[in-house]
Scaffold this motif. Structure first.
Motif, PDB file in Angstrom:
ATOM      1  N   TYR A 166      49.488  34.551  54.735  1.00 58.71           N
ATOM      2  CA  TYR A 166      49.577  34.167  53.454  1.00 58.71           C
ATOM      3  C   TYR A 166      50.136  35.278  52.446  1.00 58.71           C
ATOM      4  CZ  TYR A 166      46.666  30.439  55.145  1.00 58.71           C
ATOM      5  OH  TYR A 166      46.189  29.445  55.744  1.00 58.71           O
ATOM      6  N   HIS A 167      50.453  35.271  51.338  1.00 56.74           N
ATOM      7  CA  HIS A 167      50.851  36.269  50.559  1.00 56.74           C
ATOM      8  C   HIS A 167      49.666  36.537  49.392  1.00 56.74           C
ATOM      9  CE1 HIS A 167      54.964  34.764  51.472  1.00 56.74           C
ATOM     10  NE2 HIS A 167      54.995  36.171  51.894  1.00 56.74           N
ATOM     11  N   TYR A 168      48.978  35.262  48.997  1.00 59.21           N
ATOM     12  CA  TYR A 168      47.791  35.438  48.081  1.00 59.21           C
ATOM     13  C   TYR A 168      46.595  34.429  48.578  1.00 59.21           C
ATOM     14  CZ  TYR A 168      45.568  35.209  43.684  1.00 59.21           C
ATOM     15  OH  TYR A 168      44.739  35.342  42.355  1.00 59.21           O
ATOM     16  N   VAL A 169      45.575  34.781  48.546  1.00 59.04           N
ATOM     17  CA  VAL A 169      44.601  33.745  48.796  1.00 59.04           C
ATOM     18  C   VAL A 169      43.490  33.728  47.604  1.00 59.04           C
ATOM     19  CG1 VAL A 169      42.724  33.277  50.347  1.00 59.04           C
ATOM     20  CG2 VAL A 169      44.705  34.280  51.237  1.00 59.04           C
ATOM     21  N   GLU A 170      43.127  32.517  46.812  1.00 59.88           N
ATOM     22  CA  GLU A 170      41.867  32.591  46.001  1.00 59.88           C
ATOM     23  C   GLU A 170      40.624  32.246  46.722  1.00 59.88           C
ATOM     24  OE1 GLU A 170      42.724  30.122  42.362  1.00 59.88           O
ATOM     25  OE2 GLU A 170      40.835  29.021  43.161  1.00 59.88           O
ATOM     26  N   VAL A 171      39.897  33.444  46.787  1.00 52.26           N
ATOM     27  CA  VAL A 171      38.613  33.446  47.381  1.00 52.26           C
ATOM     28  C   VAL A 171      37.354  33.092  46.632  1.00 52.26           C
ATOM     29  CG1 VAL A 171      37.347  34.639  49.434  1.00 52.26           C
ATOM     30  CG2 VAL A 171      39.532  34.990  49.018  1.00 52.26           C
ATOM     31  N   MET A 172      36.712  32.017  46.799  1.00 55.39           N
ATOM     32  CA  MET A 172      35.300  31.981  46.138  1.00 55.39           C
ATOM     33  C   MET A 172      34.255  31.801  47.319  1.00 55.39           C
ATOM     34  SD  MET A 172      36.130  32.039  42.968  1.00 55.39           S
ATOM     35  CE  MET A 172      37.713  32.509  42.114  1.00 55.39           C
ATOM     36  N   ALA A 173      33.039  32.539  47.003  1.00 51.57           N
ATOM     37  CA  ALA A 173      32.031  32.504  47.837  1.00 51.57           C
ATOM     38  C   ALA A 173      31.299  30.965  47.827  1.00 51.57           C
ATOM     39  CB  ALA A 173      30.782  33.542  47.652  1.00 51.57           C
ATOM     40  N   CYS A 174      31.217  30.195  46.904  1.00 54.34           N
ATOM     41  CA  CYS A 174      30.768  28.940  46.842  1.00 54.34           C
ATOM     42  C   CYS A 174      31.392  27.739  47.272  1.00 54.34           C
ATOM     43  CB  CYS A 174      30.105  28.446  45.215  1.00 54.34           C
ATOM     44  SG  CYS A 174      28.807  29.892  44.745  1.00 54.34           S
ATOM     45  N   PRO A 175      31.134  27.089  48.162  1.00 53.32           N
ATOM     46  CA  PRO A 175      31.807  25.774  48.352  1.00 53.32           C
ATOM     47  C   PRO A 175      32.106  25.124  47.235  1.00 53.32           C
ATOM     48  CG  PRO A 175      29.917  25.947  49.862  1.00 53.32           C
ATOM     49  CD  PRO A 175      29.801  27.076  48.987  1.00 53.32           C
ATOM     50  N   SER A 176      33.393  24.590  47.091  1.00 57.01           N
ATOM     51  CA  SER A 176      33.776  23.946  45.861  1.00 57.01           C
ATOM     52  C   SER A 176      34.077  25.021  44.833  1.00 57.01           C
ATOM     53  CB  SER A 176      32.970  22.831  45.535  1.00 57.01           C
ATOM     54  OG  SER A 176      32.940  21.765  46.602  1.00 57.01           O
ATOM     55  N   GLY A 177      33.963  26.067  44.808  1.00 58.72           N
ATOM     56  CA  GLY A 177      34.139  27.055  43.793  1.00 58.72           C
ATOM     57  C   GLY A 177      33.129  27.436  42.760  1.00 58.72           C
ATOM     58  N   CYS A 178      33.653  27.705  41.508  1.00 55.42           N
ATOM     59  CA  CYS A 178      32.713  27.964  40.408  1.00 55.42           C
ATOM     60  C   CYS A 178      31.949  26.868  39.747  1.00 55.42           C
ATOM     61  CB  CYS A 178      33.480  28.902  39.403  1.00 55.42           C
ATOM     62  SG  CYS A 178      33.975  30.397  39.847  1.00 55.42           S
ATOM     63  N   LEU A 179      32.545  25.503  39.970  1.00 56.05           N
ATOM     64  CA  LEU A 179      31.963  24.372  39.479  1.00 56.05           C
ATOM     65  C   LEU A 179      30.599  24.054  40.213  1.00 56.05           C
ATOM     66  CD1 LEU A 179      34.926  22.027  38.378  1.00 56.05           C
ATOM     67  CD2 LEU A 179      33.380  23.493  36.915  1.00 56.05           C
ATOM     68  N   ASN A 180      30.608  24.705  41.450  1.00 58.15           N
ATOM     69  CA  ASN A 180      29.310  24.336  42.271  1.00 58.15           C
ATOM     70  C   ASN A 180      28.462  25.536  42.534  1.00 58.15           C
ATOM     71  OD1 ASN A 180      27.963  22.806  43.967  1.00 58.15           O
ATOM     72  ND2 ASN A 180      28.797  23.532  45.698  1.00 58.15           N
ATOM     73  N   GLY A 181      28.369  26.727  41.202  1.00 63.33           N
ATOM     74  CA  GLY A 181      27.913  27.819  41.470  1.00 63.33           C
ATOM     75  C   GLY A 181      26.357  27.504  41.641  1.00 63.33           C
ATOM     76  N   GLY A 182      25.409  28.620  41.956  1.00 58.72           N
ATOM     77  CA  GLY A 182      24.006  28.402  42.206  1.00 58.72           C
ATOM     78  C   GLY A 182      23.455  28.541  41.124  1.00 58.72           C
TER      79      GLY A 182
END
Length: 486
Positions: free
Chosen positions: A397-413
């Motif tokens: 890959y040239h670029y990766v959008e990485v988020m710790a939470c499954p499904s990203g920020c809408l599913n934040g803790g």
């Protein structure tokens, strides 16, 4: 209680990550006095600790306190004791500031500013069965009712974060042959992912991280630098022309507990005025508790327009960006790079799911040749797979959008859970509400280009680099669960 931090910051019960249940420890300095000899520790019924010396004297011992800075400097990571860690990052702390403001003399009051994330608005909209615009306006009304002076939308600061991410990628792509900051570029807006990268594979991951600040921290710079310079003190009835950053109290509303850690980073601390860019982070859930404690029903409030940072900006209703619930970094960088590097305008961006919906690819091809290869990696297991690819030198890959939470920020803790336990349906509803908000290109947002010229002294200036970018730091430690080899 289960930890509310993201999976990348939790230790307990994550045996696929690092050693489970690793203790969180803080070294304590003990002052030894000559001839003090051996002492005993006596524990009272109330849990108090006393040191008993040989002559029978007793001295009460102070409890060790772990701050967010201690956590960031630790070689381990967060345990489930966030109640100990977050003593200054809570809605109770915000309430203290607001109450103190009401009781203070005019020349000792602070200007209180709240910045609200679009993800939090979507979560509250789902809970109260409102549309996002009404939710944002009613939330503005609530904050002003309890003593907040200004309420901003962090989608505005996200414009700057996206623009800087776009430019940075194009620059790195063009200079990839001789640049230390290698490809792929890894998105850096998720503090859980950053904390993990700094503490586990720093030599491998840090050169790849985007240096663009997250929307929260760009808003911190906007509020404590630009807004402080612009704001007349007449509101506080203080006879001084401009506010200094320490006279503003900036609270953000975020979908994620990890954002509390990000705000506490020393990189975002103003040494001259001894103040943070973001003083306090409260989650969506904490806003909901504030509403309950104040006895306020959000739907019953009269709506109020959001505030604008300056006359350049029109912000009476919330705005958003294309490309998913975590800010749309992949999509905006992809479209910009396709146009700038190859002269191709992308009408649509097509995502190809791989192992799961949280690991997807996007490619740009011409005449059978892959020109750009991007991916999203959400959740810790997908982050593991990405790290493995990088370690083996097989990351395509040239670029990766990485988020710790499954499904990203809408599913934040920090988001509101489903009262009936139907989490999947709730997440879909939150996502739908998030997508209802009017979107715009970051460079077309009113006020953005003006602020680049007026506030930042031009695109690519030293001031823009200082206020819109950041640095990352390796956190080394022997014997940490992070030292395992995958």
């Amino acid at each position: 209680m289960a930890s509310l931090f993201s999976g990348a910051l939790q230790l307990t019960d994550l045996d696929d990550f690092i050693g489970p249940s690793q203790d969180c420890i803080k070294p304590m300095k003990v002052d030894k006095k000559p001839g003090s000899g051996v002492a005993k520790i006596h524990i009272e019924d109330d849990g108090s600790y006393f040191q008993v010396s040989q002559d029978g004297g007793m001295r009460k011992l102070e409890k060790a306190k772990i701050s967010l800075n201690d956590c960031l400097a630790c070689s381990g990571c967060i345990t489930s004791a966030e109640s100990v860690l977050i003593t200054q990052q809570s809605h109770e702390e915000l309430r203290k500031i607001l109450n103190a403001n009401k009781a203070a003399e005019p020349d000792h009051r602070k200007l209180v500013v709240a910045s609200v994330s679009p993800q939090s608005v979507a979560s509250l909209a789902a809970r109260f069965q409102l549309n996002p615009t009404d939710t944002a306006r009613k939330l503005t009304s609530f904050f002003k009712k309890i003593g907040v002076h200004y309420v901003f939308d962090t989608a505005f600061s996200r414009n700057f974060s996206l623009i800087e991410s776009q430019r940075e990628f194009v620059q790195r792509f063009r200079s990839q042959a001789d640049s230390r900051q290698a490809l792929p570029v890894l998105a850096s807006t998720c503090p859980g992912w950053i904390c993990y990268a700094e503490k586990t594979h720093s030599s491998l991951l840090l050169p790849h991280l985007s240096t663009a600040r997250s929307p929260q921290q760009v808003m911190g710079a906007l509020v404590k630098d630009f807004f402080a310079q612009q704001q007349d003190r007449a509101r506080l009835r203080v006879p001084v022309q401009h506010l200094t950053p320490d006279r503003l109290y900036h609270v953000t509303v975020m979908p994620c507990y990890d954002k509390k850690l990000e705000a506490s980073r020393p990189d975002f601390f103003n040494q001259e005025f001894q103040t943070r860019d973001v003083d306090c982070v409260i989650t969506t859930g904490e806003v909901f508790r504030l509403l309950e404690e104040e006895g306020v029903s959000l739907p019953d409030l009269e709506p109020a327009p959001l505030d604008a940072l300056s006359s350049y900006v029109s912000a009476e209703e919330p705005t958003s960006h294309r490309g998913g619930g975590s800010g749309g970094y992949l999509e905006h960088v992809f479209r910009h790079a396709a146009r700038e590097l190859f002269g191709i305008d992308m009408a649509e961006v097509t995502y190809k799911p791989l192992r799961n919906k949280d690991f997807q690819e996007v490619t740009l091809e011409r005449d059978g040749q892959v020109l750009l290869h991007f991916a999203t990696a959400y959740g810790f297991r997908n982050i593991q797979n990405l790290v493995q690819k990088l370690k083996r030198g097989r990351c395509p890959y040239h670029y990766v959008e990485v988020m710790a939470c499954p499904s990203g920020c809408l599913n934040g803790g920090g988001q509101l859970g489903a009262p009936d336990g139907r989490s999947k349906e709730l997440l879909q509803q939150v996502g739908q509400l998030y997508r209802e908000v009017r979107t715009q290109l970051p460079e077309d947002a009113p006020g953005v280009l003006e602020l680049y010229g007026h506030w930042l002294q031009g695109e690519g200036s030293d001031k823009a680099s200082r206020l819109l970018h950041t640095r990352y730091h390796a956190v080394e430690g022997a014997g940490s669960g992070f030292s395992i080899k995958w």
